[in-house]
Design a protein around this motif. Structure first.
Motif, PDB file in Angstrom:
ATOM      1  N   SER A  55      95.130 103.415 104.478  1.00 26.80           N
ATOM      2  CA  SER A  55      96.512 102.977 104.255  1.00 26.80           C
ATOM      3  C   SER A  55      96.829 103.010 102.764  1.00 26.80           C
ATOM      4  CB  SER A  55      96.703 101.560 104.785  1.00 26.80           C
ATOM      5  OG  SER A  55      95.978 100.637 103.983  1.00 26.80           O
ATOM      6  N   VAL A  56      98.095 102.945 102.459  1.00 25.32           N
ATOM      7  CA  VAL A  56      98.517 102.903 101.056  1.00 25.32           C
ATOM      8  C   VAL A  56      97.898 101.698 100.356  1.00 25.32           C
ATOM      9  CG1 VAL A  56     100.502 102.536  99.536  1.00 25.32           C
ATOM     10  CG2 VAL A  56     100.631 104.225 101.371  1.00 25.32           C
ATOM     11  N   GLU A  57      97.899 100.556 101.018  1.00 21.93           N
ATOM     12  CA  GLU A  57      97.327  99.349 100.407  1.00 21.93           C
ATOM     13  C   GLU A  57      95.837  99.500 100.169  1.00 21.93           C
ATOM     14  OE1 GLU A  57      98.863  96.736  99.043  1.00 21.93           O
ATOM     15  OE2 GLU A  57     100.638  97.959  99.470  1.00 21.93           O
ATOM     16  N   GLU A  58      95.135 100.135 101.091  1.00 25.66           N
ATOM     17  CA  GLU A  58      93.709 100.367 100.896  1.00 25.66           C
ATOM     18  C   GLU A  58      93.461 101.267  99.694  1.00 25.66           C
ATOM     19  OE1 GLU A  58      91.796  99.973 105.353  1.00 25.66           O
ATOM     20  OE2 GLU A  58      92.848 101.822 104.833  1.00 25.66           O
ATOM     21  N   VAL A  59      94.296 102.272  99.519  1.00 23.50           N
ATOM     22  CA  VAL A  59      94.154 103.163  98.368  1.00 23.50           C
ATOM     23  C   VAL A  59      94.411 102.392  97.072  1.00 23.50           C
ATOM     24  CG1 VAL A  59      95.002 105.240  97.223  1.00 23.50           C
ATOM     25  CG2 VAL A  59      94.793 105.204  99.723  1.00 23.50           C
ATOM     26  N   LYS A  60      95.477 101.634  97.045  1.00 21.73           N
ATOM     27  CA  LYS A  60      95.791 100.847  95.849  1.00 21.73           C
ATOM     28  C   LYS A  60      94.643  99.906  95.492  1.00 21.73           C
ATOM     29  CE  LYS A  60     100.847 100.667  96.493  1.00 21.73           C
ATOM     30  NZ  LYS A  60     101.978  99.747  96.787  1.00 21.73           N
ATOM     31  N   ASN A  61      94.073  99.264  96.485  1.00 23.62           N
ATOM     32  CA  ASN A  61      93.007  98.290  96.227  1.00 23.62           C
ATOM     33  C   ASN A  61      91.765  98.939  95.632  1.00 23.62           C
ATOM     34  OD1 ASN A  61      94.570  96.183  97.200  1.00 23.62           O
ATOM     35  ND2 ASN A  61      93.737  96.293  99.273  1.00 23.62           N
ATOM     36  N   GLU A  62      91.536 100.208  95.932  1.00 23.37           N
ATOM     37  CA  GLU A  62      90.346 100.886  95.418  1.00 23.37           C
ATOM     38  C   GLU A  62      90.356 101.008  93.895  1.00 23.37           C
ATOM     39  OE1 GLU A  62      87.368 102.451  97.137  1.00 23.37           O
ATOM     40  OE2 GLU A  62      88.143 100.669  98.157  1.00 23.37           O
ATOM     41  N   PHE A  63      91.552 101.088  93.297  1.00 24.73           N
ATOM     42  CA  PHE A  63      91.643 101.295  91.852  1.00 24.73           C
ATOM     43  C   PHE A  63      91.048 100.131  91.062  1.00 24.73           C
ATOM     44  CE2 PHE A  63      94.657 104.441  93.301  1.00 24.73           C
ATOM     45  CZ  PHE A  63      94.487 105.481  92.396  1.00 24.73           C
TER      46      PHE A  63
END
Length: 208
Positions: A55-63
């Motif tokens: 998900s978009v949120e999962e991608v953001k959290n990876e940063f």
């Protein structure tokens, strides 16, 4: 991040001085030279095959797991065509710009308009700094033979049109070919195409 079975799912990975984003494995092409046909990872990234799209949120959290000061660019390029998830990619780009103010590049086959059935170039405005497009060859028939695009013979012209349009919305547009795949005459033809539409031509080294 890890998937439901506890297996690491690689969304972000390092290549040289850049951080790469792997958001999808979907692609409208099945290129004869595609690296994912012969490997599962890039630069010791771990497998870039995704059991599901994050998900978009999962991608953001990876940063938050990376020291963003280390990287020159954030590059959208994994084991798939980034513009298959164009809306989601651009949402992540807004996050990157707001929080980290990093240069953002998309490595693409340039077929976003065919994927989404509209002119997508204006969507890149203010979010993407560099668009790097695989030109591959100056010949539309040869292009189809190499890429095996599901969109057929119109793919080459659509890719060129996208490059010409998107240059009005991003700082730099690059069309690239691989050094070992073209004759000198074909390279000249590619350079002429780029000059005609006002973008940069780059011959990139072959990676096996």
């Amino acid at each position: 991040m890890k998937n439901e079975r506890g297996i690491k799912m690689v969304i972000l990975y390092e290549v040289h001085d850049n951080l790469y984003v792997n958001m999808t494995n979907k692609c409208p092409c099945a290129c004869t030279f595609c690296l994912r046909q012969t490997r599962d990872e890039m630069n010791h990234s771990g497998s870039l095959w995704l059991e599901r799209e994050p998900s978009v949120e999962e991608v953001k959290n990876e940063f938050s797991k990376f020291d963003m000061n280390k990287y020159k660019e954030v590059v959208f390029c994994g084991f798939g065509e980034p513009t298959e998830r164009l809306d989601d990619v651009l949402e992540v780009c807004r996050f990157i710009k707001d929080k980290y103010n990093k240069t953002i590049r998309i490595n693409t086959n340039g077929l976003a308009d065919l994927i989404h059935k509209k002119n997508t170039a204006p969507m890149f405005d203010g979010l993407i700094d560099i668009v790097s497009i695989s030109l591959n060859t100056p010949n539309k028939e040869r292009y189809l033979e190499l890429t095996r695009s599901k969109f057929g013979i119109e793919s080459f012209d659509a890719m060129i049109k996208f490059a010409e349009n998107v240059k009005h919305y991003v700082k730099e547009v690059v069309l690239s070919t691989v050094s070992t795949t073209l004759t000198e005459e074909e390279e000249k033809e590619c350079a002429d195409i780029c000059k005609k539409i006002g973008v940069t031509y780059r011959i990139r080294p072959f990676e096996d």
